[in-house]
Scaffold this active site. Structure first.
Site, PDB file in Angstrom:
ATOM      1  N   LYS A 534      10.254  39.847  -0.104  1.00  0.00           N
ATOM      2  CA  LYS A 534      11.703  39.657  -0.129  1.00  0.00           C
ATOM      3  C   LYS A 534      12.148  39.873  -1.572  1.00  0.00           C
ATOM      4  O   LYS A 534      11.308  39.946  -2.462  1.00  0.00           O
ATOM      5  CB  LYS A 534      12.088  38.257   0.348  1.00  0.00           C
ATOM      6  CG  LYS A 534      11.275  37.135  -0.314  1.00  0.00           C
ATOM      7  CD  LYS A 534      11.650  35.761   0.207  1.00  0.00           C
ATOM      8  CE  LYS A 534      11.104  35.444   1.586  1.00  0.00           C
ATOM      9  NZ  LYS A 534      12.123  35.310   2.607  1.00  0.00           N
ATOM     10  N   LYS A 540      14.474  31.706  -3.791  1.00  0.00           N
ATOM     11  CA  LYS A 540      13.471  32.031  -2.773  1.00  0.00           C
ATOM     12  C   LYS A 540      12.093  31.452  -3.136  1.00  0.00           C
ATOM     13  O   LYS A 540      11.184  31.430  -2.330  1.00  0.00           O
ATOM     14  CB  LYS A 540      13.395  33.542  -2.569  1.00  0.00           C
ATOM     15  CG  LYS A 540      14.649  34.136  -1.894  1.00  0.00           C
ATOM     16  CD  LYS A 540      14.544  35.654  -1.766  1.00  0.00           C
ATOM     17  CE  LYS A 540      15.792  36.313  -1.184  1.00  0.00           C
ATOM     18  NZ  LYS A 540      15.848  36.308   0.294  1.00  0.00           N
ATOM     19  N   THR A 642      16.024  37.292   7.382  1.00  0.00           N
ATOM     20  CA  THR A 642      15.688  38.086   8.559  1.00  0.00           C
ATOM     21  C   THR A 642      14.217  38.491   8.507  1.00  0.00           C
ATOM     22  O   THR A 642      13.623  38.783   9.544  1.00  0.00           O
ATOM     23  CB  THR A 642      16.556  39.368   8.667  1.00  0.00           C
ATOM     24  OG1 THR A 642      16.545  40.036   7.406  1.00  0.00           O
ATOM     25  CG2 THR A 642      17.981  39.019   9.063  1.00  0.00           C
TER      26      THR A 642
HETATM   27  C1  LIG Z   1      14.064  42.348   6.203  1.00  0.00           C
HETATM   28  C2  LIG Z   1      14.074  42.896   4.826  1.00  0.00           C
HETATM   29  C3  LIG Z   1      14.615  42.147   3.769  1.00  0.00           C
HETATM   30  C4  LIG Z   1      15.152  40.744   3.956  1.00  0.00           C
HETATM   31  O1  LIG Z   1      14.091  39.824   3.802  1.00  0.00           O
HETATM   32  P1  LIG Z   1      14.386  38.244   3.635  1.00  0.00           P
HETATM   33  O2  LIG Z   1      13.031  37.636   3.689  1.00  0.00           O
HETATM   34  O3  LIG Z   1      15.225  37.852   4.805  1.00  0.00           O
HETATM   35  O4  LIG Z   1      15.062  38.072   2.331  1.00  0.00           O
HETATM   36  C5  LIG Z   1      14.599  42.686   2.499  1.00  0.00           C
HETATM   37  N1  LIG Z   1      14.087  43.909   2.262  1.00  0.00           N
HETATM   38  C6  LIG Z   1      13.542  44.656   3.250  1.00  0.00           C
HETATM   39  C7  LIG Z   1      12.971  45.987   2.928  1.00  0.00           C
HETATM   40  C8  LIG Z   1      13.526  44.180   4.563  1.00  0.00           C
HETATM   41  O5  LIG Z   1      13.009  44.931   5.544  1.00  0.00           O
END
Ligand SMILES: *Cc1c(COP(=O)(O)O)cnc(C)c1O
Length: 801
Positions: A534, A540, A642
């Site tokens: 992420k 985070k 997500t």
């Molecule tokens: C899903 C996704 C994110 C979001 O990740 P989170 O853990 O929800 O912050 C960020 N970058 C990419 C490339 C993703 O596929």
């Protein structure tokens, strides 16, 4: 040409020849990619035209999803999947001696986004088309997407990303549908028919040229549109210095701001925001007028959804058109505008709420500013009537205050719906961050928990798991993911669990091979694959993960009776180039990897891998291989997340705080099938409000914490001097704003439970199966159905009519 592999082969060779004038023997992988891409786009175009015709002919409401980011990733694979021609193509290519997967690797990611917000927009487009809903994306065609990340001596280095270098096979340039956009200049009033009217004069015009990309639905004929705008010089610019004008114009769609959540106070960013909005609304209104004439019913046939506040100028821009071009009264224009716009809030972090200094805003957008000023005047009057004498309340709700334009306030005031992206996030909005607005307009607020498209993140990314699920419960779940629940009946079936184990093992090997190719490192595919991928952000808490690994390392070295199941920690994260703290954490992870991976004393038990350049295509190899999903944000800070959903759908177990959508994951799969730890959002918010946390107490009372914090500054990492001192100080001197030390102990305990549970293979696999079985709720199809019904007022049976 895709009806069977013979026809495909023939068409492919013919196309290759006509495009490149080369024989098959001379052709390269890139030629193959472009040939196939062009064939697929042509194949799509019949349905694309048909969908456009249908939209023109019929009276369905159209939704336009405005977003400053679309993190699409690669499109060849997902288009083949959605069109149902993947197998024919794969088989045909094989007979020509070509691997589809190798051809897919040629495509550059369309990385027009930073992270979650941009990826959400991409998942939504996929769901809209797959549900046959007339919903289209509007964005910016950045020449350079998010920067490419490299590590040099463990430090992040940013390189300009070049996704358009070899062209983009999916786009169609439409210069005849360009829109002119005006910046700067001044507003002139004049009288006409006894009325005072306004016009924007002496501005600087630039041209927005659309590039349209088809968005293909899964097993349906619907092909929607993603319209990306490119900034080009206007044909007859009034400008003193033509070179400077050209440079400044092109800069508008040159770079995506690589800034995640912090508000970058740059003029260019505001220019980009108005550019997106004015181009999109200009073209929406133009085609609406062509079909319907007057704009009186605009709000009944069009919804414009704004993804966070970046496109919030849609509100004053639509007002401008209705007032200045359509000659409507303010009241009527406001009625139509505020019934057209709906808004999603993505964050409650105060530093991420957009606020523009009026002294930047007003000169750049003089007419828009006038309108915002008037919206604010009228809004404050309305508040005054509602809350007579309550100056403080009105000041806190005003759109213009203290020299700033508050974009989130404008969004709430000028829209008919405000939604948060997970239950807890919406509750925090209603009860805290936007409480005054909630009290004033309770009916506007609603929740739409985020989702992910299971087509990309399960069917496409993980064909191995997909085929196991198909063999087990059939195919109904592919169109209706709630049917994944049928897997629950197999969660204790040892034959099924063995197959699930084999799938995971296979996916770890695939990831392992990719890691070996990229880094030369070999990972143990029998180890626990523990992943945090992420954006890099203090909230985070990648740092918490790091401190746990340091603790494990120390313990393994010092206590020979301490044993763990071997674990591979995988990180992927870009840091915004100006976010120095985040960059130090990147260096820390790399230094730790260096240390741990080269220490024979613990070798075999711990490995740390930080993969460069985390992006969608890399993510597609990571999620399927993961055992453990790290979702450890400071509670209350992660609006939804997500990534957590992608992991769950691929059978990884979550270790996480009760934050964002983790809470709903818990509601779906049960707390017993994940590893929850740490402060709750309520506790965190209480600390912020009332104080009472002293990180130094945790330092003084926990030897483990003392040791790892000392190691940040005592030469334990020999190559860095005092580079990690600011991290150390943030935890102690600055009282640990993100409660890393507070949650340290309960995180270690939860990680202990992960280790113990994993050693019981069957128990782990049962939990994994249950996570897959209850992940169906998190399909973005569910999210989009709720947007369609509750916010946009769309009919869900669109295609059947
Ligand atoms: C899903 C996704 C994110 C979001 O990740 P989170 O853990 O929800 O912050 C960020 N970058 C990419 C490339 C993703 O596929």
């Amino acid at each position: 040409m895709f009806s069977n592999k013979e026809k495909f082969k023939e068409a492919f060779l013919k196309k290759l020849e006509s495009m490149y004038g080369k024989s098959f023997q001379e052709s390269t992988s890139r030629d193959h990619y472009h040939t196939l891409g062009n064939m697929v786009r042509e194949y799509i175009s019949a349905n694309w035209i048909a969908t456009n015709e249908r939209n023109r002919a019929k009276d369905e409401k159209q939704v336009y999803y405005l977003s400053i980011e679309f993190l699409l990733g690669r499109l060849l694979g997902s288009n083949l999947l959605n069109l149902g021609i993947q197998q024919v193509v794969e088989d045909g290519l094989k007979e020509l001696g070509l691997e589809l997967s190798a051809i897919e690797e040629i495509e550059s990611d369309a990385g027009l986004g930073n992270g979650g917000l941009g990826r959400l927009a991409a998942c939504f487009l996929d769901s809209l088309a797959s549900l046959d809903l007339p919903g289209h994306g509007c964005g910016i065609r950045y020449k350079h997407g998010l920067f490419d990340q490299k590590f040099v001596d463990g430090y992040q280095v940013e390189l300009p990303e070049q996704w358009l270098r070899h062209g983009n096979v999916w786009e169609v340039r439409k210069p005849d549908q360009a829109v002119e956009i005006h910046f700067w200049g001044k507003v002139e009033s004049y009288r006409e028919d006894e009325k005072v009217r306004f016009r924007h004069i002496k501005g600087e015009a630039i041209t927005a040229v659309p590039y349209d990309m088809p968005i293909v639905g899964y097993q349906t004929k619907t092909v929607n549109m993603l319209r990306l705008w490119s900034a080009e010089p206007a044909p007859f610019p009034i400008h003193k210095n033509i070179m400077q004008y050209k440079r400044e114009t092109e800069a508008v769609s040159e770079f995506l701001y690589p800034d995640d959540t912090h508000d970058e106070g740059k003029i260019l960013r505001l220019k980009q925001q108005y550019f997106l909005v004015a181009a999109s609304i200009g073209s929406i209104v133009r085609s609406y007028r062509k079909k319907n004439g007057s704009l009186l019913d605009f709000h009944k046939r069009v919804t414009i959804h704004i993804n966070d506040t970046h496109p919030v100028l849609a509100i004053p821009e639509l007002m401008r058109i209705l007032l200045d071009e359509e000659d409507m009264s303010w009241e009527l224009a406001w009625e139509i505008t505020s019934q057209t716009i709906s808004y999603t809030n993505h964050t409650t972090l105060s530093e991420a709420l957009e606020k523009w200094p009026i002294n930047i805003f007003q000169p750049l957008l003089p007419r828009i500013y006038m309108i915002v000023d008037e919206i604010n005047e009228r809004f404050c009057k309305e508040l005054w009537n509602k809350y007579p004498g309550q100056w403080g309340r009105i000041e806190n709700m005003a759109i213009l205050a203290h020299g700033l334009v508050k974009m989130a306030h404008l969004a709430v005031v000028g829209s008919f719906s405000v939604n948060g992206v997970a239950k807890i996030h919406t509750e925090i909005l209603k009860n805290r961050e936007m409480n005054l607005f909630y009290e004033a307009f309770p009916d506007k607020f609603n929740n739409k928990t985020n989702g992910i498209t299971h087509r990309r993140w399960l069917l496409k990314a993980n064909p191995h798991l997909t085929s196991l699920i198909k063999d087990t419960i059939g195919i109904g779940w592919m169109k209706d993911t709630t049917q994944l629940r049928q897997l629950d009946a197999y969660a204790n079936d040892s034959a099924f669990l063995e197959k699930l184990n084999n799938v995971k093992k296979k996916r770890k090997e695939i990831l392992g091979e990719r890691i070996r190719k990229q880094t030369g490192m070999v990972i143990d595919t029998d180890s626990i694959i523990d992943v945090q991928v992420k954006r890099l952000h203090a909230y985070k808490r990648q740092l918490l993960n790091v401190l746990h690994i340091m603790y494990l390392y120390n313990k393994l070295r010092e206590d020979s009776s301490f044993t763990i199941h071997p674990r591979t920690f995988i990180f992927g994260a870009k840091a915004s180039p100006g976010y120095y703290y985040a960059k130090r954490v990147i260096k820390l992870i790399n230094s730790l990897a260096e240390k741990v991976n080269n220490d024979p004393a613990i070798k075999g038990c711990l490995k740390v891998v930080f993969l460069e350049n985390y992006r969608v295509s890399l993510a597609e190899d990571i999620f399927p291989a993961a055992d453990v999903s790290e979702q450890i944000s400071t509670a209350s800070k992660e609006a939804s997340g997500t990534g957590n959903m992608k992991f769950m759908m691929n059978g990884a177990l979550t270790i996480g705080t009760l934050d964002g959508a983790n809470i709903e994951i818990k509601e779906e799969v049960g707390e017993e099938n994940m590893f929850i730890f740490g402060l709750t959002a309520e506790e965190v918010l209480n600390f912020y409000q009332n104080g009472g946390y002293r990180s130094s107490e945790y330092y003084h009372h926990d030897k483990r914490i003392q040791q790892v914090l000392e190691q940040l500054i005592n030469g334990f990492f020999p190559d860095v001097h005092d580079h990690f001192e600011p991290i150390h100080d943030s935890l102690l001197m600055q009282n640990d704003e993100y409660f890393v030390l507070k949650d340290f102990s309960s995180y270690i305990d939860a990680q202990g439970r992960v280790d113990t549970t994993y050693k019981d293979r069957n128990r782990w696999l049962t939990m994994s199966a249950k996570n897959i079985a209850y992940s169906g709720f998190f399909s973005s199809d569910r999210t989009i159905k709720h947007y369609a019904k509750d916010i946009w007022g769309l009919e869900l049976s669109y295609s059947k009519s």
